[in-house]
Design a protein around this motif. Sequence first.
Motif, PDB file in Angstrom:
ATOM      1  N   ASP A  88      84.032  29.135   8.348  1.00 18.31           N
ATOM      2  CA  ASP A  88      84.659  30.329   8.269  1.00 18.31           C
ATOM      3  C   ASP A  88      85.580  30.769   9.385  1.00 18.31           C
ATOM      4  O   ASP A  88      86.890  31.532   9.105  1.00 18.31           O
ATOM      5  CB  ASP A  88      83.123  31.262   8.534  1.00 18.31           C
ATOM      6  N   SER A 147      93.358  30.758   9.715  1.00 18.90           N
ATOM      7  CA  SER A 147      94.536  30.569   9.013  1.00 18.90           C
ATOM      8  C   SER A 147      95.050  31.871   8.453  1.00 18.90           C
ATOM      9  O   SER A 147      96.444  31.692   8.082  1.00 18.90           O
ATOM     10  CB  SER A 147      93.834  29.758   7.936  1.00 18.90           C
ATOM     11  N   ARG A 176      87.556  28.386  10.846  1.00 20.21           N
ATOM     12  CA  ARG A 176      88.829  28.006  10.510  1.00 20.21           C
ATOM     13  C   ARG A 176      89.613  28.902   9.445  1.00 20.21           C
ATOM     14  O   ARG A 176      90.925  28.979   9.571  1.00 20.21           O
ATOM     15  CB  ARG A 176      88.750  26.455   9.878  1.00 20.21           C
ATOM     16  N   LEU A 177      89.007  29.344   8.442  1.00 20.86           N
ATOM     17  CA  LEU A 177      89.694  30.169   7.462  1.00 20.86           C
ATOM     18  C   LEU A 177      90.052  31.515   8.152  1.00 20.86           C
ATOM     19  O   LEU A 177      91.273  31.894   7.826  1.00 20.86           O
ATOM     20  CB  LEU A 177      88.643  30.480   6.494  1.00 20.86           C
ATOM     21  N   ARG A 178      89.383  32.060   9.048  1.00 21.56           N
ATOM     22  CA  ARG A 178      89.872  33.216   9.470  1.00 21.56           C
ATOM     23  C   ARG A 178      91.175  32.981  10.397  1.00 21.56           C
ATOM     24  O   ARG A 178      91.941  33.809  10.459  1.00 21.56           O
ATOM     25  CB  ARG A 178      88.652  33.993  10.506  1.00 21.56           C
ATOM     26  N   GLY A 186      93.806  24.898   5.123  1.00 17.25           N
ATOM     27  CA  GLY A 186      93.295  24.982   3.836  1.00 17.25           C
ATOM     28  C   GLY A 186      94.274  25.270   2.490  1.00 17.25           C
ATOM     29  O   GLY A 186      94.034  25.729   1.463  1.00 17.25           O
TER      30      GLY A 186
END
Length: 327
Positions: free
Chosen positions: A128, A134, A130-132, A324
Amino acid sequence: MQFKIQADSDIPASTQLYNQILFAIASRQFPPGHRLPSTRQLAMLTGLHRNTISKVYRQLEDAGVVDAQAGSGIYVRDQTAEGAARSRSPLLSQFPESHKLIQHTVDELLKQGCSLGQARELFLAEIDWRLRCSAQVLVAAPKHDLAAGEMILRELKKALDIPMQLVPMEELEQVLDQSQSSTVVTSRYFIAQAEAITTPRAARVIPIDIYNFEQEIKLIREFPKGHSLGVVSLSAETVGVAEVIIYSIRGEELLVLTSAVSDRYKLDAMVRNAQTIICDEASYDTVKAAIVAAREDIIRPPQLISFENFIDARSISLLKRELGLEA
């Protein structure tokens, strides 16, 4: 494991052998992958007919505890791995080593005292995070070499096709304080400075490795002594580094002229005196226009060579995965 058959027992000999082998497997005396004795060997040990032993092996295979491999023998099946395989995501066939890696990581977390629930929470929190991060990608470089940041930004925008912003390193702290989470991309030259700024904040840093210029270095080695070589880049710092590298390769054998693409005076002098000019892609059009403009004043225009990449391709692939963007 010693196999013994009681001839006077009410239990059939085949059942006695079956139970003994199954016990050896269940107690890990025969661990997963262990090769069972051949029917010939077992016949010598037990006095049973080989057909009887073959029947027992078929029963074990039907029970799912052994596998028969043609021409090789009978092996104890790894039932744990078999069970895991049934619960695998289809993605694991695409990444065959990932299952072992995940198992190892989870095992290590359990050894450290984490529960399975806590291990799951740690995995999800990292993903989570890493996604945020990004969601906002910043390219950072010091003001004195902001042009290097521009070169990185140009290539990454072309390769990744996502919104990105160039931020001077001196302003990075202020920008990060105004955002919830970010990914900061910078050259490995500036990584220490970037990490000092991002560590206490909701951001992560991904370093970019520059292209190794193998082809250009090979060309430089082949130039004859006295050759006049020009080097042009969007970044004055990059030009300075290139000059040092060329000197380390050829010493004073070459006449090296350097210029930032924005320095019109030095660039005009270079196109009149250099036999070969090497430049980055961002500078190519400007250098070519300068050569065309000076054509009437020079007998032989310099050969213009442009290197297409400033960033190493492996760094771009890594960044795609981290953000991602790559399946």
